[in-house]
Design a protein around this motif. Structure first.
Motif, PDB file in Angstrom:
ATOM      1  N   ILE A  71       0.862  -1.180   0.011  1.00 15.69           N
ATOM      2  CA  ILE A  71      -0.035  -0.070  -0.022  1.00 15.69           C
ATOM      3  C   ILE A  71       0.943   1.302  -0.063  1.00 15.69           C
ATOM      4  O   ILE A  71       1.667   1.279   0.709  1.00 15.69           O
ATOM      5  CB  ILE A  71      -0.933   0.138   1.307  1.00 15.69           C
ATOM      6  N   LYS A  72       0.668   2.287  -1.074  1.00 20.92           N
ATOM      7  CA  LYS A  72       1.592   3.510  -1.165  1.00 20.92           C
ATOM      8  C   LYS A  72       0.371   4.551  -1.027  1.00 20.92           C
ATOM      9  O   LYS A  72      -0.616   4.301  -1.531  1.00 20.92           O
ATOM     10  CB  LYS A  72       2.169   3.453  -2.438  1.00 20.92           C
ATOM     11  N   LEU A  73       0.795   5.606  -0.182  1.00 25.33           N
ATOM     12  CA  LEU A  73      -0.590   6.580   0.259  1.00 25.33           C
ATOM     13  C   LEU A  73       0.018   7.844  -0.394  1.00 25.33           C
ATOM     14  O   LEU A  73       1.081   8.157  -0.345  1.00 25.33           O
ATOM     15  CB  LEU A  73      -0.577   6.584   1.652  1.00 25.33           C
ATOM     16  N   HIS A  74      -1.079   8.639  -0.982  1.00 23.03           N
ATOM     17  CA  HIS A  74      -0.848  10.108  -1.247  1.00 23.03           C
ATOM     18  C   HIS A  74      -1.971  10.866  -0.685  1.00 23.03           C
ATOM     19  O   HIS A  74      -3.065  10.451  -0.734  1.00 23.03           O
ATOM     20  CB  HIS A  74      -0.660  10.298  -2.607  1.00 23.03           C
ATOM     21  N   HIS A  75      -1.833  11.940  -0.036  1.00 23.94           N
ATOM     22  CA  HIS A  75      -2.806  12.758   0.733  1.00 23.94           C
ATOM     23  C   HIS A  75      -2.968  14.066   0.114  1.00 23.94           C
ATOM     24  O   HIS A  75      -2.080  14.990   0.116  1.00 23.94           O
ATOM     25  CB  HIS A  75      -2.671  12.726   2.292  1.00 23.94           C
ATOM     26  N   ASN A  76      -4.057  14.597  -0.490  1.00 21.01           N
ATOM     27  CA  ASN A  76      -4.440  15.929  -0.852  1.00 21.01           C
ATOM     28  C   ASN A  76      -4.691  16.497   0.353  1.00 21.01           C
ATOM     29  O   ASN A  76      -5.447  16.097   1.345  1.00 21.01           O
ATOM     30  CB  ASN A  76      -5.415  15.907  -1.582  1.00 21.01           C
ATOM     31  N   GLU A  77      -4.229  17.796   0.767  1.00 21.86           N
ATOM     32  CA  GLU A  77      -4.550  18.588   1.704  1.00 21.86           C
ATOM     33  C   GLU A  77      -5.892  19.188   1.600  1.00 21.86           C
ATOM     34  O   GLU A  77      -6.585  19.475   2.794  1.00 21.86           O
ATOM     35  CB  GLU A  77      -3.390  19.606   1.779  1.00 21.86           C
ATOM     36  N   GLU A  78      -6.459  19.167   0.431  1.00 20.02           N
ATOM     37  CA  GLU A  78      -8.017  19.552   0.428  1.00 20.02           C
ATOM     38  C   GLU A  78      -8.456  18.773  -0.717  1.00 20.02           C
ATOM     39  O   GLU A  78      -7.791  18.264  -1.565  1.00 20.02           O
ATOM     40  CB  GLU A  78      -8.046  21.236  -0.098  1.00 20.02           C
TER      41      GLU A  78
END
Length: 77
Positions: free
Chosen positions: A61-68
């Motif tokens: 599992i590789k994650l990416h998070h948008n701040e909005e």
């Protein structure tokens, strides 16, 4: 002969109630050489915490998070 790596892209936005089931469905396939790329689109529920917990337990599992919240298309791109 080794199997090629398959990448699965999964956007997520405020899906804390369902995201673990979705992750399990993808990771429990019979084809095992996969990476699961999850893009959290600025969730405001527990989605981000659940994703971090699951990513710590499974290196596929590789994650990416948008701040909005950017929306489906921008998140998938």
């Amino acid at each position: 002969m080794s199997q090629p790596l398959i990448s699965v892209v999964m956007p997520a936005y405020n899906v804390g109630r369902f995201v673990e089931e979705a992750i399990d469905t993808i990771l429990n396939q019979t084809y095992s050489n996969i990476e699961l790329l999850i893009a959290d689109d600025g969730s405001s529920d527990k989605t981000r915490e659940i994703l971090a917990y699951r990513a710590a337990k499974d290196s596929r599992i590789k994650l990416h998070h948008n701040e909005e919240n950017l929306g489906y298309l921008k998140t998938c791109n």
